[in-house]
Motif scaffolding. Structure first.
Motif, short mmCIF file in Angstrom:
data_model
loop_
_atom_site.label_atom_id
_atom_site.label_comp_id
_atom_site.label_asym_id
_atom_site.label_seq_id
_atom_site.Cartn_x
_atom_site.Cartn_y
_atom_site.Cartn_z
N UNK A 23 0.78 -1.30 0.01
CA UNK A 23 -0.07 0.03 -0.05
C UNK A 23 0.70 1.20 -0.01
N UNK A 24 1.80 1.38 0.91
CA UNK A 24 2.49 2.65 0.71
C UNK A 24 3.34 2.81 -0.37
N UNK A 25 3.58 1.79 -1.24
CA UNK A 25 4.17 1.77 -2.68
C UNK A 25 3.26 2.07 -3.74
N UNK A 26 1.91 1.92 -3.68
CA UNK A 26 0.82 1.80 -4.62
C UNK A 26 -0.34 2.72 -4.79
N UNK A 27 -0.52 3.16 -3.32
CA UNK A 27 -1.72 3.97 -3.13
C UNK A 27 -2.10 5.17 -3.97
#
Ligand SMILES: Cc1cc2nc3c(=O)[nH]c(=O)nc-3n(C[C@H](O)[C@H](O)[C@H](O)COP(=O)(O)OP(=O)(O)OC[C@H]3O[C@@H](n4cnc5c(N)ncnc54)[C@H](O)[C@@H]3O)c2cc1C
Length: 374
Positions: free
Chosen positions: A357-361
């Motif tokens: 999530x931190x990488x794609x949100x």
């Protein structure tokens, strides 16, 4: 409440904030509602490691590239420090090097290069030279301190984009234009529900249809024991059989066989290594993966020891000592990394069901808002 909003976002984790940003950039009037008084979920418990290289080939990798660009753009505006950039995957087995060679030959190898042990030590001087076979260096990644970055991002959304935040407030029903909350009814034309690992409060049947469960992770902070500039995020052989960008390559099979024989307990506990550094020099080190509908709240030392065992095999920091431990939980699904569900024309449920999530949100937020407000 008399104010009417274009969009209500449920959840002030990175997924909710990413949707709020995308909507605010379209000029929409946005309210973000969260049950917690301050950020407390997966988004402040992670590494703050915005990872591109190693993400699953295709949509996930593409979203990570885009999200990294948004992080890089918004960080200075929001006063968020980028602690360091890049990634070194330190290979300690020839089979791991074979995976990295195969990886670099794919389109995902863009911005990456293979490094000799000497070159890898030039980037991350704390690597253990003994047993180092080679490495992959990726230039894409950035690292932020999540527990600091998430509140700063929320503040930036409020101050620079006029986003309203309503905290200490649980959302009980989402039926635009009525959003029912413990602080009263809010009017919004559309809503995005970004509930993290809460599968039960809103749309439980729809969320259950995706086969979601939870994943508990162990995390630690270590004082390195000497002055040290890490140089880049560090991963090891174990990551090559976990991160799908590498693990899905046929060349990963031989490495997996060897790791099963040599590091069975690590694999059984979902242990792999990520090491990143904070402004005070300390290292954030993890992690492990244990799955269940209701993960137990315990953090057995034996799991931390497996993480530390890999840390000591990869980094030459014998004096490093644990100064903080915590666990985190994220939503997980066996067959997908994320989903966006459509309960009605004006409502979306956006969930990242993996440790990405931190990488794609930010990319997910742009896609969902583009769909809701074409
Ligand atoms: C230990 C750990 C390490 C990780 N490492 C990485 C990594 O290296 N790279 C990476 O990309 N990702 C990583 N992740 C995954 C990433 O952190 C998650 O994918 C992401 O934070 C999920 O964001 P979220 O906004 O969905 O969830 P959360 O941050 O949990 O936020 C959800 C919010 O919704 C609120 N909420 C839910 N229901 C309601 C309701 N009905 N009413 C009001 N509020 C509600 C909750 O209070 C919560 O604040 C890691 C996760 C963990 C736990």
């Amino acid at each position: 409440m008399t104010t009417s909003y274009d969009l209500a976002v449920v959840g002030a984790g990175i997924v909710g904030l990413a949707h709020a940003l995308a909507a605010a950039r379209k000029g929409l009037k946005v309210i973000v509602i969260d049950r917690d008084a301050q950020a407390n979920g997966a988004s402040i418990r992670n590494f703050g490691f915005v990872t591109v290289t190693g993400q699953e080939r295709g949509d996930c990798w593409r979203r990570a590239m885009r999200s990294r660009d948004v992080w890089a753009e918004i960080a200075p505006k929001a006063g968020i420090r980028v602690e360091h950039r890049g990634l070194v995957v330190a290979a300690r087995r020839p089979e791991a090097m074979t995976v990295l060679e195969a990886f670099i030959a794919t389109e995902m190898g863009e911005g990456c290069r293979l490094a000799t042990p000497a070159e890898a030590l030039g980037i991350v001087p704390a690597l253990k030279a003994d047993g180092l076979v080679g490495a992959l260096h990726s230039s894409h990644e950035i690292r932020v301190e999540s527990r600091d970055a998430i509140p700063k991002l929320a503040r930036h959304l409020a101050e620079a984009h006029g986003v309203t935040f309503l905290r200490d407030t649980v959302v009980r029903a989402v039926e635009p234009p009525a959003i029912e909350t413990s602080s009263g009814t809010i009017r919004a034309e559309a809503a995005v529900v970004c509930p993290g690992d809460d599968f039960l409060t809103l749309f439980p049947e729809r969320i259950a249809a995706y086969g979601v469960t939870k994943c508990k992770l162990h995390m630690m902070r270590l004082k390195p024991g000497r002055d040290l500039q890490l140089g880049a995020a560090v991963m090891s052989d174990l990551g090559l059989v976990r991160y799908l960008g590498y693990a899905a390559l046929p060349e990963a099979a031989a490495l997996k066989t060897r790791l099963v024989a040599e590091q069975g307990p690590h694999l059984d506990n979902g242990v792999h290594l990520i090491v990143v550094q904070s402004a005070d020099g300390s290292l954030v080190v993890g992690d492990s993966h244990h799955y269940g509908t209701t993960p137990d709240p315990f953090a057995p030392e034996a799991v931390d020891d497996l993480i530390l065992d890999e840390f000591r095999a990869v980094l030459d920091l014998p004096q490093a000592a644990v100064s903080e431990r915590w666990t985190g939980i994220y939503a997980s699904a066996a067959d997908r990394l994320m989903f966006v569900d459509t309960p009605s024309a004006k409502v979306r449920i956006a969930m990242v069901t993996s440790g990405t999530g931190a990488s794609t949100a930010f990319a997910i937020g742009e896609e969902t808002i583009g769909d809701l407000f074409p």
